[in-house]
Design an enzyme around this catalytic site. Structure first.
Site, PDB file in Angstrom:
ATOM      1  CG  ASP A 322      52.417  40.288  47.036  1.00 51.40           C
ATOM      2  OD1 ASP A 322      53.096  40.082  48.054  1.00 51.40           O
ATOM      3  OD2 ASP A 322      51.518  39.524  46.642  1.00 51.40           O
ATOM      4  CG  ASP A 510      47.812  38.391  44.314  1.00 52.23           C
ATOM      5  OD1 ASP A 510      48.985  38.605  44.656  1.00 52.23           O
ATOM      6  OD2 ASP A 510      47.173  37.397  44.683  1.00 52.23           O
ATOM      7  CG  ASP A 514      49.147  42.708  48.177  1.00 53.07           C
ATOM      8  OD1 ASP A 514      50.023  42.873  49.036  1.00 53.07           O
ATOM      9  OD2 ASP A 514      49.121  41.755  47.394  1.00 53.07           O
TER      10      ASP A 514
END
Length: 616
Positions: A322, A510, A514
């Site tokens: 990410d 995080d 996700d």
């Protein structure tokens, strides 16, 4: 050493003394009654060292667990005594207990670093109520309570410092050895130790949702995820041990029929066969290797959820990330200033003055970049959706977006799509622009470089941000590729595309969005410092320090753990099968059988402890 280990060591030492005296007397004299004293001392050594083993064997038979190491050792030693091989029988049990002591010490040392994390729970909290300090259980602390933390005490819940200056020891939470200085306004996390000054903090969470509670929950479930290697060894031992017992019985009964009814010779070989066949080296050393690896990971400021996480991590060859919060901070920073008809320092000083009361992340970033707050600011007025106006040091300053500039009669230059511009008009004239961008997280480039050295060369960024921003970040970090403008469901589809037969995928993220991707990836990595509960729960590896540099370190530990486990499996099987063959052929004595069992187990256990050692 624990009290139990000390008792075992005492019994071993007494047993060894009795065994040595018995063997010495038996070999130095032919007097019959002295011979029997010698044999009696050897039997005493067996009782001192092995009576608990025999008792366990009988109890396990009663519970339906017949074929374990206790049964094998008891049967082999009693059989040796029955055949008159007193020295060999006593030696088997003596050295078996030496191996058990080594095993106990090795397991305890490997558990120590993990157990240290389990000692994080604060005993109590000091709550300030009506001007009085009240001692309560940490679980009774409410959000918003004012807490007093004295030097030497653990911080009971996550909070923000209201008054006081101190240093806090965060080593057991983040793995960072240097104490961190804190002052009013700074956040502190539960489980850390206040070192020097008295702190007053305002609780921002209840104990159940605090950092320390989440860590303890993770650690309690960490040993549940057994690796395929551990599961294979357990299944192997379940079938292997009964097979060798049946093989020993057949070896004792069938060959004598074709060898002149020499039952004593073949029973001796069968007993050697039994001693060798004990799977202690495999059953203990392989899980111990993984436990050592988990301990090493915890000392480095991470939590691996079981041996299965280490096993998958060791095979990782693709990594997806990410962007915001993982590769970048998510905070804006000034990356370029273009001033027109004035110095760049003057432009940023004037705009920072106008933004001085703004709570917008862009405004705060400009104020932070200026570093000075002594401007005289008057007539501040927000222009909704466009920007801000203020009189700064006597100058009329407009700062905002393109719409504001066009409204003021100026057409500003087109900004790079990877940046966010703040245009400025000063005293009715266009004064330039300040460009901001998301900042790369400290250590992210170093972590990715280290992963490429480890063979994880396919690195992918999955982000919902604009393509231009993603391209800029990917270029700075040297990522293989990126996919931008993704919704959470799009990330799931991209991860499915990345998963393949010969691929083991890491995904690091995080946010709450996700969590599905972390669960889908072979190895989900949560940035635990700021990670959401959902992300931490779905992940296989949690980086408590919120530093991506922990990931390549975890990969190195995982690969070392797997290497040690494989070494133990190969070494134990090769030695055991070789000595089993020699036992069948009559070339292996009981002493060699003892080495093939206890000696191999001790060597494998000592090798397993290497998995827990990491270099700085």
């Amino acid at each position: 050493m624990s009290r139990k280990q000390k008792k075992l060591l005492t019994r071993i030492l007494l047993g060894a003394a009795s065994f040595a005296d018995g063997v010495l007397i038996s070999h130095l004299t032919d007097v019959l009654w002295l011979q029997w004293i010698g044999k009696g001392l050897v039997i005493l050594a067996w009782v001192l060292c092995g009576i608990d083993v025999a008792i366990k064997a009988v109890k396990n038979i009663g519970h339906g667990q017949i074929f374990d190491e206790n049964f094998l050792m008891t049967l082999a030693t009693v059989g040796a005594f029955a055949l008159g091989d007193f020295a060999e029988g006593g030696a088997v049990m003596l050295f078996f207990q030496v191996g058990e002591l080594f095993q106990s010490i090795a397991v305890e040392r490997s558990r120590r670093s993990v157990a240290a994390l389990m000692d994080l729970r604060p005993d109590m909290a000091l709550v300030l109520r009506d001007g009085q300090v009240e001692e309560v259980d940490p679980e009774d602390v409410q959000v918003g309570d004012l807490l007093q933390v004295l030097p030497g005490q653990r911080i009971p819940v996550d909070g923000v410092v209201v008054t006081g200056f101190s240093s806090v020891d965060t080593a057991k939470i983040t793995g960072e050895s240097a104490p961190r200085d804190v002052k009013p306004g700074e956040q502190v996390i539960s489980g850390c130790i206040n070192i020097s000054g008295v702190l007053t903090i305002r609780a921002q969470s209840e104990y159940a949702s605090s950092t320390v509670a989440r860590i303890l929950t993770l650690m309690e479930s960490a040993t549940e995820g057994r690796s395929k290697t551990e599961s294979f060894i357990t299944r192997f031992a379940r079938y292997y041990t009964p097979c060798v017992v049946v093989g020993a019985v057949l070896l004792a009964l069938i060959p004598p029929c074709f060898d002149g009814w020499q039952f004593a010779r073949w029973v001796t070989r069968a007993l050697n066969f039994l001693v060798v066949s004990c799977p202690c080296a495999l059953v203990i050393s392989v899980p111990l290797s993984f436990f050592g690896g988990m301990g090493a990971v915890s000392r480095a400021g991470m939590i691996a959820k079981g041996g299965i996480a280490l096993e998958k991590l060791a095979k990782a060859n693709v990594a997806a990330f990410d962007k915001t919060g993982t590769l970048t901070t998510g905070d804006f920073a000034v990356c370029q200033v273009k001033a027109v008809n004035m110095q760049e320092e003057t432009l940023i000083r004037l705009v920072a003055g106008a933004e001085s009361v703004s709570n917008h992340p862009i405004g705060r970033a400009i104020v932070s970049a200026c570093g000075k707050n002594d401007q005289k600011v008057e007539e501040i007025r927000e222009i909704p959706g466009k920007g801000i106006y203020a009189v700064v040091d006597g100058h009329r300053v407009y700062a905002g977006n393109r719409l504001l500039m066009e409204e003021m009669g100026h057409e500003p230059e087109t900004a790079d799509e990877a940046t966010t511009p703040v245009y400025a008009m000063v005293d009715g004239r266009y004064a330039g622009a300040i460009y901001l961008s998301d900042t790369i997280k400290a250590g992210a480039k170093e972590a990715l470089d280290s992963m490429r050295v480890l063979g994880v060369t396919d690195t992918v960024m999955l982000t919902g941000d604009r393509p231009a921003v993603a391209r800029n970040v990917a270029g700075m970090l040297g990522l293989s590729r990126f996919h931008a403008g993704l919704l959470p469901q799009d990330k799931v589809e991209k991860v499915k595309d990345l998963l393949g037969k010969d691929k083991t995928l890491i995904f690091a993220g995080d946010g709450v969005n996700d969590a599905p991707v972390l669960a889908l990836a072979d190895v989900g990595v949560a940035m635990g410092g700021i990670g959401s509960d959902a992300a931490v729960e779905a992940a296989d590896l949690v980086l408590l320090k919120d530093d991506l540099r922990g990931l390549p370190k975890a990969i190195r530990i995982a690969r070392k753990t797997m290497a040690v486990a494989r070494q133990n499996v190969v070494f134990a099987l090769v030695v055991k099968f070789a000595v089993l063959l020699l036992s069948i052929l009559g070339y292996a004595s009981m002493w060699l059988a003892v080495f093939a069992d206890v000696g191999v187990a001790v060597l494998a256990i000592l090798n397993a402890t290497r998995a827990g050692r990491i270099k700085k």
